[in-house]
Scaffold this active site. Structure first.
Site, PDB file in Angstrom:
ATOM      1  N   HIS A 133      86.934  58.556 -10.688  1.00 46.44           N
ATOM      2  CA  HIS A 133      86.089  57.432 -10.288  1.00 46.44           C
ATOM      3  C   HIS A 133      86.547  56.224 -11.108  1.00 46.44           C
ATOM      4  O   HIS A 133      87.046  56.382 -12.225  1.00 46.44           O
ATOM      5  CB  HIS A 133      84.651  57.821 -10.653  1.00 46.44           C
ATOM      6  CG  HIS A 133      83.596  56.873 -10.194  1.00 46.44           C
ATOM      7  ND1 HIS A 133      83.331  55.690 -10.841  1.00 46.44           N
ATOM      8  CD2 HIS A 133      82.703  56.947  -9.181  1.00 46.44           C
ATOM      9  CE1 HIS A 133      82.328  55.085 -10.233  1.00 46.44           C
ATOM     10  NE2 HIS A 133      81.931  55.815  -9.215  1.00 46.44           N
TER      11      HIS A 133
ATOM     12  N   LYS B  61      71.486  61.470 -11.176  1.00 47.07           N
ATOM     13  CA  LYS B  61      72.086  62.374 -10.188  1.00 47.07           C
ATOM     14  C   LYS B  61      71.488  63.775 -10.276  1.00 47.07           C
ATOM     15  O   LYS B  61      71.821  64.658  -9.490  1.00 47.07           O
ATOM     16  CB  LYS B  61      73.596  62.428 -10.376  1.00 47.07           C
ATOM     17  CG  LYS B  61      74.295  61.103 -10.035  1.00 47.07           C
ATOM     18  CD  LYS B  61      75.785  61.284  -9.913  1.00 47.07           C
ATOM     19  CE  LYS B  61      76.552  60.001 -10.113  1.00 47.07           C
ATOM     20  NZ  LYS B  61      76.552  59.123  -8.948  1.00 47.07           N
TER      21      LYS B  61
ATOM     22  N   ASP C   8      84.065  63.950 -17.552  1.00 42.21           N
ATOM     23  CA  ASP C   8      83.081  63.170 -16.816  1.00 42.21           C
ATOM     24  C   ASP C   8      82.337  64.158 -15.911  1.00 42.21           C
ATOM     25  O   ASP C   8      82.865  64.600 -14.896  1.00 42.21           O
ATOM     26  CB  ASP C   8      83.813  62.089 -16.008  1.00 42.21           C
ATOM     27  CG  ASP C   8      82.912  61.411 -14.977  1.00 42.21           C
ATOM     28  OD1 ASP C   8      81.730  61.808 -14.840  1.00 42.21           O
ATOM     29  OD2 ASP C   8      83.396  60.494 -14.292  1.00 42.21           O
TER      30      ASP C   8
ATOM     31  N   CYS D 189      84.436  54.137  -4.886  1.00 42.57           N
ATOM     32  CA  CYS D 189      84.872  53.752  -6.228  1.00 42.57           C
ATOM     33  C   CYS D 189      86.011  54.630  -6.720  1.00 42.57           C
ATOM     34  O   CYS D 189      86.099  54.960  -7.899  1.00 42.57           O
ATOM     35  CB  CYS D 189      83.714  53.771  -7.229  1.00 42.57           C
ATOM     36  SG  CYS D 189      82.464  52.571  -6.859  1.00 42.57           S
TER      37      CYS D 189
ATOM     38  N   GLN E  22      79.346  64.277 -11.460  1.00 41.93           N
ATOM     39  CA  GLN E  22      79.185  64.968 -10.174  1.00 41.93           C
ATOM     40  C   GLN E  22      79.012  66.467 -10.341  1.00 41.93           C
ATOM     41  O   GLN E  22      78.754  67.170  -9.356  1.00 41.93           O
ATOM     42  CB  GLN E  22      80.405  64.695  -9.275  1.00 41.93           C
ATOM     43  CG  GLN E  22      80.547  63.254  -8.850  1.00 41.93           C
ATOM     44  CD  GLN E  22      79.446  62.807  -7.908  1.00 41.93           C
ATOM     45  OE1 GLN E  22      78.879  63.604  -7.156  1.00 41.93           O
ATOM     46  NE2 GLN E  22      79.116  61.533  -7.945  1.00 41.93           N
TER      47      GLN E  22
END
Lengths: 404, 139
Positions: free
Chosen positions: A121, A224, A198, A362, A201
């Site tokens: 991202h 999220k 990261d 993104c 997600q």
């Protein structure tokens, strides 16, 4: 087993109508919806214990501080961090990444290398580019294959003693690929490089075990995972958090201040300057409790079922191509239909009550890789249903007919 | 016809449609029939990066008027471009500068001209006005 009707009743927004149609929310990769317990907890905080934390002697301040620290402990347990002070509250994933990229400015020198992946991202690319500009370090990119998987043999070749930090996502936001981060972490460590994961997600779908992974940093957002926006977590190994300079200066993060010299507070406060998002931090704990009650095994099994169902239904549509066909992937389907712009499909199915993301997500380098302007991305959560997938597939068919 | 008259005509046409589906089908048809911009004007310089859909716009002087041609890679965007071109092309610079786009609200397409829509249309209108401004300054 997951009782989908019971789960859906936990989320007030799912009864909304959009453009006169029942809402079908398939934009979970962008943000999740919030269960009633989370919404109630926000109200309860402001109605009952709102006060600033870590400084007052008064009762409310004590209650708010306790609740905030209890939440930190919940997060520590959830990700299996060794110590509570390895859990830093942030405003979100982007904030966490920037804090670390900024810290590495004091470590890197010209000629060093920072490694990202082709699947990132923008928020896990741009802060590192800025770091490279500042320090003269070089940005190196792990390439991906046509299926949207990282090419590990290339990763092996790119690693060297120059590699100081490797930063990859656990799961790709644009394609849903589940990356082999354990392999990446172990391999990078052999070369003395730090690793940041990261997890933005990943955390909606799985419970990361940071000690088992042995990553140096793991960052994610609260919004999220059914938590409030403007919340997030930066996990860092104690030795790294001690080594890195603070990201922001201000109140809360100091031990003593004089005009000659300021000494920083101990962890985690060193990285938590200013009044934080107190309600958000507390309620993030509520959201994590909720998810654990549903159970990640149940979530994974059910979401996998949704993914398989939707994939097979969508592939019945002629000219539809799915981008990101990794062997290991989560409940994200990025696709296009031959000759039709993703924006057009997104606009028409919105009129039919369906929320999906269209565009480059993104992650422009991924779109450039496939030479497309963008995709339509449907990302499913455990509160979505097969009936919703049927409505969605019919809507896509209708849009296709209108636009062809 | 003046810009105002053309806009009224468009509003009139759209009043025949009963629902969004008919409106969208009409826009899609317009998108398909819009004379494409001359390939030579589909340059980096003429591109409006709308994030989601790309828009190309080119303006040319024709006596005391400005003629616009435009294109987009998304068909709905292209259809709305056709409506905007119909209203604003082949008009005097001073008239273009005075005109507004309120008629887009009236035909139920307001959301497409929202600055947050990221389809390039808001920038396209800005671009059309800039052409008119430059044209005015020159003459």
């Amino acid at each position: 087993m997951l009782d989908i009707n019971k789960i859906r009743a936990d989320f007030p927004i799912l009864t909304q109508k959009v453009n006169g149609k029942p809402l079908v929310y398939f934009d979970n990769g962008a943000t999740s919806q919030k269960p009633k317990v989370v919404i109630d907890a926000i109200v309860k905080y402001y109605e009952e214990i709102n006060a600033n934390i870590h400084r007052g002697v008064h009762t409310l301040s004590q209650l708010a501080t306790d609740a905030y620290e209890v939440s930190r402990g919940k997060i520590q347990n959830h990700i299996n961090a060794k110590f509570p002070y390895e859990v830093i509250f942030t405003a979100g994933t982007t904030h966490g990444i920037n804090a670390i990229a900024n810290g590495f400015a004091s470590i890197l020198k010209a000629g060093d290398e920072v490694m990202v992946s082709a699947l990132e991202h923008h928020s896990n690319i741009v802060p590192w580019q800025m770091l490279c500009e500042k320090t003269g370090a070089k940005l190196v990119v792990i390439p991906m294959n046509e299926e949207g998987e990282l090419i590990l043999s290339e990763f092996d070749k790119l690693l060297s003693d120059k590699t100081k930090i490797v930063t990859v996502n656990h799961i790709s936001n644009a394609l849903g690929t589940l990356n082999p981060i354990k392999y990446i972490i172990d391999k990078a460590h052999q070369f003395g490089a730090a690793v940041l994961i990261d997890g933005a997600q990943a955390v909606p779908h799985l419970k990361p075990n940071v000690q088992e992974l042995d990553c140096d940093f793991y960052v994610f957002s609260g919004h999220k995972i059914c938590g409030p926006t403007g919340t997030g977590v930066l996990y860092g190994k104690e030795e790294w958090l001690r080594k890195l300079p603070p990201y922001q200066g201000g109140g809360e993060m100091i031990a003593t201040v004089s005009f000659e010299k300021t000494t920083y507070a101990d962890l985690p406060h060193k990285f938590e300057a200013g009044t934080p998002n107190i309600a958000g931090g507390i309620v993030l704990g509520t959201a994590i409790d909720y998810l654990n009650e549903v159970g990640f095994e149940n979530i994974q099994a059910y979401e996998h079922e949704l993914l398989e169902y939707a994939t097979s239904k969508l592939l019945e549509i002629e000219g539809l191509r799915i981008f990101g066909t990794a062997k290991e992937k989560t409940s994200v389907i990025s696709f296009n239909i031959d000759g039709i712009h993703p924006y057009d499909i997104g606009t028409i199915i919105d009129k039919l009550g369906i929320a999906v993301r269209t565009g480059h997500h993104c992650a422009q380098p991924i779109m450039d890789f496939y030479k497309i302007p963008g995709t339509i991305r449907a990302s499913f959560a455990f509160y979505n249903s097969k009936e919703e997938i049927d409505i969605f597939v019919e809507a896509v068919k209708k849009a296709k007919t209108m636009l062809s | 016809m003046t810009i105002k008259e053309i806009q009224e005509e468009i509003v009139d046409e759209f009043s025949m449609f009963d629902d969004w589906m008919q409106r969208y089908e009409y826009i899609i048809d317009l998108g398909k029939s819009l004379p494409l911009i001359d390939e030579k004007y589909k340059t980096e310089d003429n591109i409006i990066k709308g994030c989601q859909s790309k828009v190309w716009v080119h303006g040319e002087q024709n006596d005391d008027k400005i003629v616009f041609t435009a294109d987009s890679d998304a068909i709905l965007t292209k259809g709305i471009i056709a409506i905007l071109i119909r209203a604003f092309s082949n008009q005097k610079a001073s008239d273009i500068l005075e005109a507004n786009t309120d008629f887009i609200d009236e035909i139920g397409l307001k959301e497409h001209l929202s600055p947050t829509r990221a389809n390039g249309l808001v920038s396209m209108i800005k671009e059309i006005k800039m052409y008119a401004l430059a044209f005015n300054a020159k003459n």
